[in-house]
Motif scaffolding. Structure first.
Motif, short mmCIF file in Angstrom:
data_model
loop_
_atom_site.label_atom_id
_atom_site.label_comp_id
_atom_site.label_asym_id
_atom_site.label_seq_id
_atom_site.Cartn_x
_atom_site.Cartn_y
_atom_site.Cartn_z
N PHE A 170 0.64 6.68 -4.44
CA PHE A 170 0.23 6.64 -3.04
C PHE A 170 -0.95 7.59 -2.84
O PHE A 170 -0.83 8.79 -3.10
CB PHE A 170 1.39 7.04 -2.13
N VAL A 179 -3.00 9.53 -0.41
CA VAL A 179 -2.85 10.04 0.95
C VAL A 179 -4.12 10.78 1.37
O VAL A 179 -4.58 11.67 0.65
CB VAL A 179 -1.63 10.97 1.07
N LEU A 184 7.58 6.72 4.70
CA LEU A 184 6.34 7.37 5.12
C LEU A 184 6.57 8.83 5.49
O LEU A 184 5.72 9.69 5.21
CB LEU A 184 5.73 6.61 6.30
N ILE A 186 -1.06 5.65 11.62
CA ILE A 186 -1.07 5.59 10.15
C ILE A 186 -1.55 4.21 9.72
O ILE A 186 -1.11 3.19 10.27
CB ILE A 186 0.34 5.79 9.55
N PRO A 236 -0.96 2.26 6.46
CA PRO A 236 -0.11 2.48 5.29
C PRO A 236 -0.67 2.00 3.96
O PRO A 236 -0.19 2.42 2.90
CB PRO A 236 1.16 1.71 5.64
N MET A 241 8.16 2.42 2.06
CA MET A 241 6.88 1.87 1.60
C MET A 241 7.16 0.89 0.46
O MET A 241 7.14 1.25 -0.72
CB MET A 241 5.96 3.00 1.15
N VAL A 297 -2.35 5.67 2.10
CA VAL A 297 -1.83 6.13 3.39
C VAL A 297 -2.90 6.97 4.09
O VAL A 297 -3.20 8.08 3.68
CB VAL A 297 -0.54 6.95 3.21
#
Length: 420
Positions: free
Chosen positions: A241, A243, A261, A281, A283, A300, A317
């Motif tokens: 992920f 971010v 999340l 957000i 995602p 997720m 994200v």
């Protein structure tokens, strides 16, 4: 906490060199696949693992491989999609720059499984270090006998070519990528025929994302049951992920599929920067519909996010805090899509520019009554009416932002300024 799988070699000094990679267990999966398993057995292992493509679509990888014709007399191709252009996504770049041989090992196994004799690595033009790492990794693999003729003394041969794109977002779409590789304009093709039927140079072709291929050696070595035990029933395995945005610790986090999340943002990325409140957000990158704090406990995963009106996408994200002007943020996304449209489809070519024009007008304090409804009508005129998914992508952040923050758009129009 999931043990590091895809990122286990990150931090190992000089692991981008083949000798160091082999010393840390590298290329054992290639040896097992080529010397102990038949191609169909490899495909069945990947199918059993539940691995789904990590490039955005989430199609079952083993099933895609099984679609390839079995005729050994056909020339077949493998394309490694390293055209990571989704805004907010930087996982593939990280994998290639930190551990290129892991991805190359997965690509060799994939080529063996589907009977491909040639593989093309399509690298995004803005990734000079990634391109450098690919070129070196491929050369080293040839030197150690993992590429070329009769690999490891078997009948399997594979040549790999590294190709740098010119930096077009649309070339992340598989058929546009093939057009670019063939020296044509990077535009999507009509499907069917699908790449497994008539792909690169008209031959059967498999196209896999970098993160997808990085999972393959671990499935071969540790077994499909192990991989399937991670994550959810429909979304298995570890996931990177990416971010970014208003968080204390932006970066790539390797976590099980289905991680909520809330855990990603507050448990791993350190929460919202400067103690502010969460507002919105994205995602899975800017092409996915926006979510709000009420969705923090959504897992997720491929099957759960559509239930709340969004999608996993690439797992990028993007976090926005209370100081964010939603209209301004969506304007920047619309500009990106308008700039990156390949212009093949009228709805995308014209619609993205009209969208940007209206949003710019609202942002400038010159919005008109009815602009919000016109934007929604524009989304409906684009969605589902283009050759490739980019058309839908352009509408996702806009339509979802109006769904959750319509009052912010109307305030802009009514008061001629931002409410934030």
């Amino acid at each position: 906490m999931l043990e590091k799988v895809l990122l286990k070699n990150v931090g190992v000094r000089y692991v981008e060199r083949i000798g160091v990679y082999i010393a840390h267990g590298g290329y054992q999966a290639v040896r097992k696949a080529l010397l102990e398993l038949e191609p169909q057995e490899v495909i069945e292992m990947v199918k059993k693992s539940g691995l789904r493509g990590r490039g955005g679509a989430g199609f079952p990888t083993g099933l895609k491989w099984d679609f390839m014709p079995k005729d050994p007399n056909l020339t077949k191709y493998l394309c490694i999609n390293f055209d990571e252009g989704e805004t907010g996504t930087f996982k593939d770049r990280y994998l290639v720059e930190e551990d290129p041989h892991q991805v190359l090992e997965g690509a060799i196994i994939a080529a063996y499984a589907v009977g491909a004799s040639k593989a093309y690595i399509y690298t995004r033009g803005e990734f000079p270090l990634g391109l450098k790492r690919w070129i070196k990794a491929v050369a080293e693999a040839y030197g150690r006998g993992f590429l070329g003729e009769n690999i490891l003394g078997t009948d399997f041969s594979l040549d790999v070519y590294v190709h740098s794109g010119a930096g077009a977002y649309i070339c992340g779409e598989e058929t546009a990528l093939m057009n670019s590789l063939e020296g044509k304009r990077g535009e999507p093709r009509i499907k069917p025929p699908f790449p497994t039927q008539a792909g690169l140079f008209g031959q059967p072709t498999i196209i896999n994302n970098v993160e997808t291929l990085a999972c393959v050696p671990h499935i071969i070595l540790r077994g499909p049951e192990w991989f399937a035990s991670i994550g959810t029933e429909e979304s298995t395995g570890p996931k990177l992920f990416s971010v970014s945005g208003h968080v204390e610790k932006p970066g790539n986090y390797e976590l099980p599929m289905g991680t909520p999340l809330r855990e990603i943002i507050y448990g791993h990325a350190g929460g919202i920067k400067d103690g502010r409140k969460l507002k919105a957000i994205l995602p899975g990158g800017v092409s996915t519909p926006m979510l709000t704090p009420e969705h923090l406990d959504v897992p997720m995963a491929f099957e759960t996010l559509p239930k709340v009106g969004s999608m996993l996408g690439t797992g990028a994200v993007i976090v926005m805090d209370e100081s964010t002007c939603i209209v301004n943020a969506v304007l920047h996304m619309a500009r990106f899509f308008a700039h990156e449209s390949c212009s093949k489809c009228v709805p995308c070519r014209v619609g993205t520019h009209v969208m940007t024009k209206i949003l710019q007008r609202i942002e400038n304090g010159e919005g008109r009554e009815g602009d919000v409804d016109q934007l929604l009508d524009l989304c409906n005129s684009i969605r589902g009416k283009t050759f490739c998914p980019m058309g839908d992508a352009t509408t996702n952040p806009l339509a979802s932002s109006i769904q959750y923050f319509r009052e912010e758009y109307e305030y802009h129009i009514r008061e001629k300024r931002c409410m934030v």
